[in-house]
Write a protein that holds these residues in place. Structure first.
Motif, PDB file in Angstrom:
ATOM      1  N   TYR A  35       7.516  -4.573  10.173  1.00 42.28           N
ATOM      2  CA  TYR A  35       6.534  -3.754  11.560  1.00 42.28           C
ATOM      3  C   TYR A  35       7.625  -3.047  12.625  1.00 42.28           C
ATOM      4  O   TYR A  35       8.214  -4.409  13.011  1.00 42.28           O
ATOM      5  N   GLN A  37       6.747  -2.067  16.141  1.00 39.20           N
ATOM      6  CA  GLN A  37       5.924  -1.394  17.065  1.00 39.20           C
ATOM      7  C   GLN A  37       6.585  -0.539  18.211  1.00 39.20           C
ATOM      8  O   GLN A  37       7.057  -2.063  19.597  1.00 39.20           O
ATOM      9  N   SER A  42       0.370   1.647  18.298  1.00 40.62           N
ATOM     10  CA  SER A  42       0.425   1.087  17.172  1.00 40.62           C
ATOM     11  C   SER A  42       1.799   0.405  16.132  1.00 40.62           C
ATOM     12  O   SER A  42       2.937   0.873  16.250  1.00 40.62           O
ATOM     13  N   LEU A  43       1.442  -0.382  15.125  1.00 36.02           N
ATOM     14  CA  LEU A  43       2.541  -0.515  14.376  1.00 36.02           C
ATOM     15  C   LEU A  43       2.698   0.200  12.825  1.00 36.02           C
ATOM     16  O   LEU A  43       1.587   1.203  12.277  1.00 36.02           O
ATOM     17  N   LEU A  45       5.088   0.230   9.705  1.00 36.48           N
ATOM     18  CA  LEU A  45       5.825  -0.418   8.424  1.00 36.48           C
ATOM     19  C   LEU A  45       7.064   0.748   8.230  1.00 36.48           C
ATOM     20  O   LEU A  45       6.799   1.429   7.690  1.00 36.48           O
ATOM     21  N   GLU A  58      10.047   2.827   4.044  1.00 40.90           N
ATOM     22  CA  GLU A  58       9.143   4.148   4.031  1.00 40.90           C
ATOM     23  C   GLU A  58       9.833   5.357   4.854  1.00 40.90           C
ATOM     24  O   GLU A  58      11.299   4.794   5.540  1.00 40.90           O
ATOM     25  N   LEU A  92       7.946  -6.871  13.683  1.00 45.53           N
ATOM     26  CA  LEU A  92       7.043  -8.371  13.242  1.00 45.53           C
ATOM     27  C   LEU A  92       6.932  -8.519  11.812  1.00 45.53           C
ATOM     28  O   LEU A  92       7.377  -7.010  10.956  1.00 45.53           O
ATOM     29  N   GLU A  96       1.431 -10.631   3.524  1.00 44.92           N
ATOM     30  CA  GLU A  96      -0.171 -10.523   2.960  1.00 44.92           C
ATOM     31  C   GLU A  96      -0.724 -11.548   1.306  1.00 44.92           C
ATOM     32  O   GLU A  96       0.630 -11.379   0.916  1.00 44.92           O
ATOM     33  N   ARG A 100      -2.265  -6.031  -3.186  1.00 43.65           N
ATOM     34  CA  ARG A 100      -1.171  -5.755  -1.460  1.00 43.65           C
ATOM     35  C   ARG A 100      -2.312  -4.405  -1.119  1.00 43.65           C
ATOM     36  O   ARG A 100      -2.926  -3.938  -1.749  1.00 43.65           O
ATOM     37  N   GLY A 101      -1.865  -4.563   0.432  1.00 48.32           N
ATOM     38  CA  GLY A 101      -3.316  -3.781   1.047  1.00 48.32           C
ATOM     39  C   GLY A 101      -3.877  -4.485   1.856  1.00 48.32           C
ATOM     40  O   GLY A 101      -5.274  -4.277   2.172  1.00 48.32           O
ATOM     41  N   ALA A 104      -3.055  -8.987   6.563  1.00 51.68           N
ATOM     42  CA  ALA A 104      -1.483  -9.291   6.671  1.00 51.68           C
ATOM     43  C   ALA A 104      -2.213 -10.740   7.915  1.00 51.68           C
ATOM     44  O   ALA A 104      -3.078 -10.778   8.522  1.00 51.68           O
TER      45      ALA A 104
ATOM     46  N   ASN B  30      -8.756  -0.633  -0.367  1.00 52.76           N
ATOM     47  CA  ASN B  30      -8.917  -1.802  -0.512  1.00 52.76           C
ATOM     48  C   ASN B  30      -9.501  -2.482   0.443  1.00 52.76           C
ATOM     49  O   ASN B  30      -9.794  -4.117  -0.239  1.00 52.76           O
ATOM     50  N   TYR B  35      -7.726  -6.104  13.823  1.00 49.20           N
ATOM     51  CA  TYR B  35      -7.223  -6.767  14.150  1.00 49.20           C
ATOM     52  C   TYR B  35      -7.092  -6.961  16.410  1.00 49.20           C
ATOM     53  O   TYR B  35      -7.441  -5.514  16.179  1.00 49.20           O
ATOM     54  N   GLY B  91      -6.820  -0.831   4.485  1.00 46.89           N
ATOM     55  CA  GLY B  91      -5.797  -1.521   2.737  1.00 46.89           C
ATOM     56  C   GLY B  91      -5.893  -0.276   1.986  1.00 46.89           C
ATOM     57  O   GLY B  91      -6.487  -0.023   1.785  1.00 46.89           O
ATOM     58  N   ALA B  92      -4.401  -0.068   1.121  1.00 43.73           N
ATOM     59  CA  ALA B  92      -4.175   0.732   0.510  1.00 43.73           C
ATOM     60  C   ALA B  92      -3.732   0.500  -0.689  1.00 43.73           C
ATOM     61  O   ALA B  92      -3.448  -0.826  -0.929  1.00 43.73           O
ATOM     62  N   ASN B  93      -2.257   0.936  -0.705  1.00 45.90           N
ATOM     63  CA  ASN B  93      -1.123   0.172  -1.489  1.00 45.90           C
ATOM     64  C   ASN B  93      -0.449  -0.014  -0.480  1.00 45.90           C
ATOM     65  O   ASN B  93       0.299  -0.936  -0.989  1.00 45.90           O
ATOM     66  N   ASN B  94      -0.218   0.493   0.883  1.00 47.20           N
ATOM     67  CA  ASN B  94       0.339  -1.004   1.795  1.00 47.20           C
ATOM     68  C   ASN B  94      -1.472  -0.637   2.738  1.00 47.20           C
ATOM     69  O   ASN B  94      -2.317  -0.432   2.783  1.00 47.20           O
ATOM     70  N   LEU B  95      -0.984  -1.717   4.165  1.00 49.91           N
ATOM     71  CA  LEU B  95      -1.900  -1.465   5.325  1.00 49.91           C
ATOM     72  C   LEU B  95      -1.779  -0.443   6.294  1.00 49.91           C
ATOM     73  O   LEU B  95      -0.110  -1.142   6.908  1.00 49.91           O
ATOM     74  N   PHE B  97      -2.418   1.754  10.018  1.00 53.16           N
ATOM     75  CA  PHE B  97      -2.921   1.049  11.068  1.00 53.16           C
ATOM     76  C   PHE B  97      -2.572   1.897  12.070  1.00 53.16           C
ATOM     77  O   PHE B  97      -2.364   3.022  12.016  1.00 53.16           O
ATOM     78  N   GLY B  98      -4.443   2.379  12.617  1.00 53.75           N
ATOM     79  CA  GLY B  98      -4.539   3.272  13.882  1.00 53.75           C
ATOM     80  C   GLY B  98      -3.678   2.877  14.629  1.00 53.75           C
ATOM     81  O   GLY B  98      -2.561   1.895  15.269  1.00 53.75           O
ATOM     82  N   THR B  99      -3.815   3.725  16.546  1.00 54.45           N
ATOM     83  CA  THR B  99      -2.689   3.600  17.182  1.00 54.45           C
ATOM     84  C   THR B  99      -3.851   2.474  18.078  1.00 54.45           C
ATOM     85  O   THR B  99      -2.617   1.958  18.643  1.00 54.45           O
TER      86      THR B  99
END
Lengths: 115, 107
Positions: A35, A37, A42-43, A45, A58, A92, A96, A100-101, A104, B30, B35, B91-95, B97-99
């Motif tokens: 990731y 940041q 935010s993070l 991917l 991605e 970062l 996981e 998946r998802g 983390a 998912n 965090y 969580g979906a196919n990936n994780l 994140f919001g801002t």
């Protein structure tokens, strides 16, 4: 939960150079992720590091800029190539466990400053 | 696509209660994660909801309504050390994140 060691923790680099960040996990994990940041954000991917095959990137991230290695189930590297000040960010490593998802766990991050 | 919204900043008083909201639209689900991230540090896991309802863990609780695409994180008896960013992640196919919501706890 996995324990993740990431290094370097920080670096200051000249533009045009490259930096390789290492991520070591204390157990075998199927899924490792990188990731970014950016300051105040935010993070995001960058890619999924796949063991034994090419990483999955991605949208907005390409292999030439962010080459990734995953030689085994406990280790991965991310290289930030031909750096510019816009690459200044925290990078970062994450794993996981399970599907998946799901939850983390993160390494402590690498704070990169490009000057 | 994925869209996760949460307030940018909040301020609350030591000892008080604060609720941080998160709304999301994602393809696939998912679970919903919260965090905590202190300045200069990596995010650390706080909570996980996959079913509707409230999950309580000490001073922190998290709520999920899947039909509304809505979650909140509730922090009770705020302490100065709770000043941090709180990231909602789906969580979906990936994780994703919001801002993040930057919470400042004041005396």
């Amino acid at each position: 939960s996995a324990v993740i060691s990431q290094k370097p923790s920080r670096d200051i680099c000249q533009r045009g150079t490259s930096l390789t960040i290492q991520c070591q996990v204390d157990s075998q994990v199927t899924m490792m992720f990188w990731y970014r940041q950016q300051p105040g954000q935010s993070l995001t991917l960058i890619a999924t590091a796949n063991q034994g095959s090419e990483a999955t990137y991605e949208s907005g991230f390409v292999i030439d800029k962010f080459p990734i290695s995953r030689p085994n189930l406990t280790f991965s590297t991310l290289t930030v190539s031909n750096m510019s000040p816009e690459d200044s960010s925290i990078y970062l490593c994450s794993v996981e466990e399970g599907r998946r998802g799901t939850e983390a766990f993160f390494g402590q991050g690498t704070r990169l400053t490009v000057v | 696509g994925q869209n996760i919204d949460q307030p940018t900043e909040m301020t609350a008083t030591e000892g008080a209660i604060v609720q941080i909201n998160c709304t999301y639209q994602t393809s696939g689900f998912n679970g919903l994660f919260w965090y905590q991230q202190h300045a200069g540090e990596a995010p650390t896991f706080l909570s996980y909801n996959v079913l509707d309802g409230l999950e309580e863990k000490g001073r922190f609780s998290s709520f999920l309504s899947r039909s509304k695409g809505y979650s909140y994180l509730l922090l009770k008896e705020l302490q100065m050390k709770d000043s941090a960013s709180y990231l909602c992640a789906v969580g979906a196919n990936n994780l994703f994140f919001g801002t993040g919501t930057r919470l400042t706890v004041i005396p």
